[in-house]
Design a protein around this motif. Structure first.
Motif, mmCIF file in Angstrom:
data_model
loop_
_atom_site.group_PDB
_atom_site.id
_atom_site.type_symbol
_atom_site.label_atom_id
_atom_site.label_comp_id
_atom_site.label_asym_id
_atom_site.label_seq_id
_atom_site.Cartn_x
_atom_site.Cartn_y
_atom_site.Cartn_z
ATOM 1 N N ASN A 21 -34.002 -54.374 111.030
ATOM 2 C CA ASN A 21 -33.471 -54.930 112.277
ATOM 3 C C ASN A 21 -31.956 -54.787 112.283
ATOM 4 O OD1 ASN A 21 -32.425 -57.217 110.719
ATOM 5 N ND2 ASN A 21 -34.579 -57.863 110.611
ATOM 6 N N ALA A 22 -31.339 -55.288 113.333
ATOM 7 C CA ALA A 22 -29.881 -55.168 113.461
ATOM 8 C C ALA A 22 -29.152 -55.834 112.297
ATOM 9 C CB ALA A 22 -29.428 -55.771 114.782
ATOM 10 N N GLY A 23 -29.752 -56.863 111.736
ATOM 11 C CA GLY A 23 -29.102 -57.606 110.658
ATOM 12 C C GLY A 23 -29.021 -56.851 109.349
ATOM 13 N N ASN A 24 -30.054 -56.079 108.993
ATOM 14 C CA ASN A 24 -30.047 -55.410 107.687
ATOM 15 C C ASN A 24 -29.971 -53.886 107.775
ATOM 16 O OD1 ASN A 24 -32.577 -54.717 108.583
ATOM 17 N ND2 ASN A 24 -33.668 -55.440 106.761
ATOM 18 N N MET A 25 -29.858 -53.331 108.995
ATOM 19 C CA MET A 25 -29.880 -51.882 109.155
ATOM 20 C C MET A 25 -28.700 -51.200 108.467
ATOM 21 S SD MET A 25 -30.303 -49.585 112.620
ATOM 22 C CE MET A 25 -31.972 -50.135 112.941
ATOM 23 N N ARG A 26 -27.503 -51.808 108.585
ATOM 24 C CA ARG A 26 -26.313 -51.188 108.001
ATOM 25 C C ARG A 26 -26.478 -51.022 106.494
ATOM 26 N NH1 ARG A 26 -23.018 -54.557 109.577
ATOM 27 N NH2 ARG A 26 -21.921 -53.502 111.274
ATOM 28 N N ARG A 27 -26.876 -52.091 105.831
ATOM 29 C CA ARG A 27 -27.012 -52.039 104.372
ATOM 30 C C ARG A 27 -28.158 -51.133 103.947
ATOM 31 N NH1 ARG A 27 -30.357 -54.637 101.160
ATOM 32 N NH2 ARG A 27 -30.986 -56.094 102.785
ATOM 33 N N ALA A 28 -29.278 -51.213 104.645
ATOM 34 C CA ALA A 28 -30.459 -50.433 104.270
ATOM 35 C C ALA A 28 -30.200 -48.930 104.381
ATOM 36 C CB ALA A 28 -31.650 -50.820 105.141
ATOM 37 N N LEU A 29 -29.605 -48.509 105.487
ATOM 38 C CA LEU A 29 -29.358 -47.082 105.674
ATOM 39 C C LEU A 29 -28.291 -46.577 104.722
ATOM 40 C CD1 LEU A 29 -29.517 -46.698 109.571
ATOM 41 C CD2 LEU A 29 -31.334 -46.443 107.886
ATOM 42 N N SER A 30 -27.325 -47.407 104.411
ATOM 43 C CA SER A 30 -26.263 -47.013 103.488
ATOM 44 C C SER A 30 -26.794 -46.883 102.064
ATOM 45 C CB SER A 30 -25.132 -48.038 103.526
ATOM 46 O OG SER A 30 -24.139 -47.720 102.580
ATOM 47 N N ASP A 31 -27.618 -47.850 101.627
ATOM 48 C CA ASP A 31 -28.131 -47.858 100.252
ATOM 49 C C ASP A 31 -29.194 -46.784 100.008
ATOM 50 O OD1 ASP A 31 -26.481 -49.947 99.817
ATOM 51 O OD2 ASP A 31 -28.038 -51.497 99.787
ATOM 52 N N VAL A 32 -30.095 -46.616 100.966
ATOM 53 C CA VAL A 32 -31.266 -45.771 100.732
ATOM 54 C C VAL A 32 -31.081 -44.346 101.242
ATOM 55 C CG1 VAL A 32 -33.745 -45.522 101.119
ATOM 56 C CG2 VAL A 32 -32.757 -47.797 100.826
ATOM 57 N N LEU A 33 -30.499 -44.193 102.421
ATOM 58 C CA LEU A 33 -30.382 -42.859 103.019
ATOM 59 C C LEU A 33 -28.991 -42.262 102.861
ATOM 60 C CD1 LEU A 33 -32.395 -43.343 106.324
ATOM 61 C CD2 LEU A 33 -33.166 -42.400 104.154
ATOM 62 N N ASP A 34 -28.108 -42.940 102.138
ATOM 63 C CA ASP A 34 -26.772 -42.413 101.883
ATOM 64 C C ASP A 34 -25.964 -42.224 103.164
ATOM 65 O OD1 ASP A 34 -25.087 -41.902 99.853
ATOM 66 O OD2 ASP A 34 -25.500 -39.762 99.718
ATOM 67 N N VAL A 35 -26.254 -43.049 104.176
ATOM 68 C CA VAL A 35 -25.500 -43.014 105.430
ATOM 69 C C VAL A 35 -24.314 -43.968 105.274
ATOM 70 C CG1 VAL A 35 -25.587 -43.560 107.888
ATOM 71 C CG2 VAL A 35 -27.543 -42.481 106.789
ATOM 72 N N PRO A 36 -23.107 -43.571 105.705
ATOM 73 C CA PRO A 36 -21.935 -44.460 105.561
ATOM 74 C C PRO A 36 -22.084 -45.735 106.390
ATOM 75 C CG PRO A 36 -21.417 -42.581 106.960
ATOM 76 C CD PRO A 36 -22.759 -42.303 106.353
ATOM 77 N N ASN A 37 -21.252 -46.729 106.089
ATOM 78 C CA ASN A 37 -21.305 -47.996 106.835
ATOM 79 C C ASN A 37 -21.134 -47.754 108.333
ATOM 80 O OD1 ASN A 37 -21.740 -49.710 104.677
ATOM 81 N ND2 ASN A 37 -19.559 -49.843 104.185
ATOM 82 N N LEU A 38 -21.975 -48.399 109.101
ATOM 83 C CA LEU A 38 -21.982 -48.192 110.551
ATOM 84 C C LEU A 38 -21.372 -49.383 111.262
ATOM 85 C CD1 LEU A 38 -25.660 -46.855 110.786
ATOM 86 C CD2 LEU A 38 -23.566 -45.498 110.621
ATOM 87 N N ASP A 39 -20.667 -49.109 112.376
ATOM 88 C CA ASP A 39 -20.072 -50.206 113.143
ATOM 89 C C ASP A 39 -21.130 -50.854 114.034
ATOM 90 O OD1 ASP A 39 -20.225 -48.682 115.689
ATOM 91 O OD2 ASP A 39 -18.652 -47.458 114.800
ATOM 92 N N GLU A 40 -20.748 -51.973 114.668
ATOM 93 C CA GLU A 40 -21.697 -52.747 115.465
ATOM 94 C C GLU A 40 -22.248 -51.951 116.651
ATOM 95 O OE1 GLU A 40 -23.027 -55.549 114.767
ATOM 96 O OE2 GLU A 40 -21.843 -55.863 112.957
ATOM 97 N N ASP A 41 -21.396 -51.163 117.316
ATOM 98 C CA ASP A 41 -21.851 -50.373 118.465
ATOM 99 C C ASP A 41 -22.909 -49.355 118.052
ATOM 100 O OD1 ASP A 41 -20.178 -51.737 120.152
ATOM 101 O OD2 ASP A 41 -18.566 -50.235 120.119
ATOM 102 N N THR A 42 -22.702 -48.720 116.889
ATOM 103 C CA THR A 42 -23.668 -47.730 116.403
ATOM 104 C C THR A 42 -24.988 -48.398 116.053
ATOM 105 O OG1 THR A 42 -21.857 -46.372 115.516
ATOM 106 C CG2 THR A 42 -24.082 -45.917 114.694
ATOM 107 N N ILE A 43 -24.902 -49.558 115.393
ATOM 108 C CA ILE A 43 -26.113 -50.301 115.044
ATOM 109 C C ILE A 43 -26.879 -50.673 116.306
ATOM 110 C CG2 ILE A 43 -26.988 -52.467 114.098
ATOM 111 C CD1 ILE A 43 -26.183 -50.563 111.940
ATOM 112 N N SER A 44 -26.169 -51.155 117.307
ATOM 113 C CA SER A 44 -26.802 -51.552 118.572
ATOM 114 C C SER A 44 -27.486 -50.354 119.232
ATOM 115 C CB SER A 44 -25.750 -52.143 119.510
ATOM 116 O OG SER A 44 -26.319 -52.467 120.760
#
Length: 454
Positions: free
Chosen positions: A53-76
């Motif tokens: 969900n919006a709450g854990n997407m940033r951390r999950a994608l960064s840790d598992v898929l090697d995607v850099p930290n995403l800002d709030e607009d991108t997450i939304s």
């Protein structure tokens, strides 16, 4: 069960119970790390399971898929796209478009290194050359007779197995049954091309995200690099469609089924990717994993910027050889013993057919061309003679047509067994000139040609 047989329903229940017992974080990682599903499909599935969900997407994608930290607009934006993807038909046009938009959104946040720019320049240089497109097109055509010969041998071998396991039926489109299913095959081929020609669930690697990055800030240059890449894709799409349609039609006719099952769809997908040298394979996986290593990965990326097609060529060279035939025998023994990792009967028969066809090309066509001097696989050992041959325009791995020498080393993977056989034929024809030249030297000559071409 009491008789020792496996109960599929019971096994599924055990697996589901195990998955349910995992923590939400573990279940999320299992889904996002899954290798047989597209990245976008994994993200959508994790959201459907209530794990992303919006709450854990940033951390999950960064840790598992090697995607850099995403800002709030991108997450939304990602959350919105994922929610849309949940409500569309699997494998349809709308899903493919949403997958592409997910990748574009992620790619926009991924950095572009100097190595990325260097490799893109190398790609532009290669794909801007008309010879590259000519060779790609001709290689795709040249492999078709080899594929048909494999189909013929596989169909012969499948006479000994249950009809429900058969996959080959040459001439299916002209048969009475083939005419009945032709419209069904064509319709399913159209749907499959959404997956084969654009992003879908068969783009399995995390590297697919990088394909959507903007490499150059200069818009004309960026447009051109995308154009040359797309041009190669358009060429391959022609052969993917042909291979998919033929594989599906043959399999449906062989099994006398009027609808394409998921199993047959997957079989046809694999044949289409194999025909254009785009199969997912272990060699490419190893190279991609090495590229992720800090420091050393940059060196690997510089030396081997493009690995999928070369690795597929190497694998097919192995499959269409006596070694591939031996491997099919080993796999058959494992199958008969009931080994857990054993391949199914259809795959083993296809393996054996490739080995038979490749061996026939090597010891038949290749040997005759080499022993008769029509196909040259090497220069004379004498430096003086070699210089003379080069002045005359003779080429290594070249067909001698009158005074003209035409190289076929680029005509892969068809040329591999033929050139290896020609090397053996050349060595055999010279055995009387050199008393020390025996069977070992003849075989070595053949193996040397394979390694040189690899």
């Amino acid at each position: 069960s009491v008789d020792g047989s496996i109960d599929p329903d019971g096994l599924t229940k055990i697996v589901n119970q195990h998955i349910s017992s995992l923590s939400p974080d573990s279940r999320l990682k299992n889904i996002l790390k899954r290798k047989n599903t597209a990245v976008a499909q994994r993200i959508v599935e994790a959201s459907q399971e209530g794990l992303l969900n919006a709450g854990n997407m940033r951390r999950a994608l960064s840790d598992v898929l090697d995607v850099p930290n995403l800002d709030e607009d991108t997450i939304s934006r990602l959350v919105d796209l994922v929610n849309q993807a949940k409500n569309v038909a699997d494998g349809g046009v709308e899903q493919a478009e949403l997958f592409e938009e997910i990748y574009r959104t992620l790619a926009a946040k991924m950095p572009v290194s100097m190595m990325d720019k260097l490799n893109t320049w190398r790609k532009i240089g290669m794909l801007s050359n008309p010879k590259t497109h000519f060779k790609n097109f001709v290689s795709n055509i040249a492999v078709m007779p080899q594929r048909k010969a494999t189909d013929a041998v596989t169909q012969l071998l499948e006479r000994f197995v249950d009809p429900s396991q058969r996959t080959r039926a040459l001439g299916w489109s002209t048969s009475d049954f083939g005419k009945q299913i032709r419209n069904t095959v064509d319709a399913q081929t159209d749907r499959a091309m959404l997956e084969l020609s654009r992003v879908g669930k068969y783009d399995l690697s995390e590297n697919v995200i990088k394909k959507y990055r903007q490499i150059f800030k200069n818009k004309p240059l960026e447009s051109y690099q995308k154009f040359v890449s797309d041009a190669l894709q358009w060429e391959d799409d022609i052969f993917k469609r042909t291979a998919y349609r033929d594989a599906l039609g043959q399999a449906m006719t062989a099994r006398r089924v009027t609808e394409g099952t998921p199993e047959l769809h997957q079989l046809a997908m694999d044949r289409a990717l194999e025909a254009t040298f785009q199969r997912k394979n272990a060699i490419d996986d190893v190279i991609q994993s090495l590229k992720k290593k800090k420091g050393f990965g940059k060196i690997v990326d510089f030396v081997v910027p493009f690995s999928k097609t070369p690795s597929n060529l190497m694998i097919q060279a192995f499959e269409y050889s006596p070694a591939g035939l031996v491997k099919s025998g080993v796999d058959l023994v494992q199958n008969l013993r009931g080994a857990k990792s054993a391949k199914n009967t259809a795959d083993i028969l296809n393996e054996a057919a490739k080995g038979i066809v490749g061996t026939a090309e090597m010891l038949g066509i290749g040997f005759l061309l080499g022993s008769s001097g029509i196909l040259k696989t090497g220069y004379s050992s004498s430096a003086k003679d070699r210089a003379m041959e080069e002045m005359q325009g003779k080429q290594q791995y070249g067909l001698q047509i009158g005074d003209m020498s035409v190289s076929i080393d680029w005509l892969q993977p068809v040329a591999f067994p033929i050139i290896a056989g020609a090397a053996i034929g050349e060595a055999y024809s010279k055995k009387d000139e050199d008393e020390g030249f025996g069977l070992t030297e003849i075989v070595t000559n053949g193996m040397d040609s394979i390694f040189n071409l690899s």
